[in-house]
Write a protein that holds these residues in place. Sequence first.
Motif, short mmCIF file in Angstrom:
data_model
loop_
_atom_site.label_atom_id
_atom_site.label_comp_id
_atom_site.label_asym_id
_atom_site.label_seq_id
_atom_site.Cartn_x
_atom_site.Cartn_y
_atom_site.Cartn_z
N ILE A 166 0.74 -1.61 -0.03
CA ILE A 166 0.11 0.10 0.42
C ILE A 166 1.11 1.50 -0.51
O ILE A 166 0.45 1.63 -0.80
N GLN A 167 1.64 1.14 0.79
CA GLN A 167 2.59 2.38 1.33
C GLN A 167 3.32 2.53 -0.38
O GLN A 167 3.91 3.69 -0.98
N GLN A 168 3.91 1.70 -1.08
CA GLN A 168 4.91 1.72 -2.27
C GLN A 168 3.93 2.53 -3.13
O GLN A 168 4.25 3.64 -4.13
N ASN A 169 2.66 1.63 -3.30
CA ASN A 169 2.25 2.30 -4.67
C ASN A 169 1.28 3.53 -4.71
O ASN A 169 1.58 4.98 -5.22
N ALA A 170 1.11 4.45 -3.31
CA ALA A 170 0.42 5.18 -2.84
C ALA A 170 2.29 6.01 -2.99
O ALA A 170 1.91 7.00 -3.63
N ALA A 171 3.11 6.15 -2.46
CA ALA A 171 4.11 7.64 -2.04
C ALA A 171 4.43 7.29 -4.08
O ALA A 171 4.78 7.88 -3.84
N LEU A 172 5.13 6.87 -4.73
CA LEU A 172 5.46 6.35 -5.64
C LEU A 172 4.18 7.58 -6.99
O LEU A 172 4.81 8.22 -7.60
N ALA A 173 3.21 7.14 -6.83
CA ALA A 173 1.74 7.77 -7.50
C ALA A 173 1.87 9.15 -6.70
O ALA A 173 1.72 10.13 -7.78
N ALA A 174 2.39 9.82 -6.07
CA ALA A 174 2.53 10.68 -5.11
C ALA A 174 3.71 11.09 -5.18
O ALA A 174 4.10 12.78 -5.27
#
Length: 246
Positions: A166-174
């Motif tokens: 969850i963290q990886q997907n959200a952090a990269l997208a931002a």
Amino acid sequence: MALLSSGGIALAQPAILPNPLPERPAPERVNLLFCGDSLAQGMFLALNGQLRRRETVRVTNGTLHATGVTRSDEHDWPTVSRDLVARHRPNLTLFWVGANDFRPLVVRETRSRFAFGTQAFAEGYGRRVGEMVSHAVQAGSRAVWFGLPNVRDAQFANAVRQLNEIQQNAALAAGAVWIPTWEATSDPQGRFKSSVSLERGPRGFRAEDGVHFTEWGYRRIAALFFDEVENIFPELAEGLGRLSDT
């Protein structure tokens, strides 16, 4: 894939960068902000003495132990991080949080609670991670998000894997750079690793609780970013420098 090594800790997967990552000029001094729970706090304390001796770096501690992204009713990290980057104007913001984030996600506005493992939890949690990164990026800061490490308790470790995704997907997208730590803290069989083998013998780098790190361990995990900074953020490389292995 090439194996990156830092003080006996190997990172089989290099940092993952968002696309695109715009070039920037080198600042006169790197303003470095740490944000997160006791993991980020431990890293700040382990690096603070070394970095503060460098005239090219200014370090700010924005961490708070026993906090997390899930409980905005206790510590609202999206709001806190927004205020921190507005106040300190960092060139680089390091996020590391999640050791307490297996509790239900609390939404104060609707008085709702979403259990870990549910779709509502994943969506709400990812949204908050994205807000934290976006606040830093929109304020002109580079953002780095450290993934959670392997932990001793096997059941807890399975949950950590879910949270990392969850963290990886959200952090990269931002717009953040993702620094994975799982493989660096696991043995070849994927099990929790408490020490690393050096030429002078094994050296412990995890704390007794099986979650946190020794002071040396925090520096080695931080080096997974610092050793790559010239390739990730070349404009910050000279100001940050390398970390001592002592």
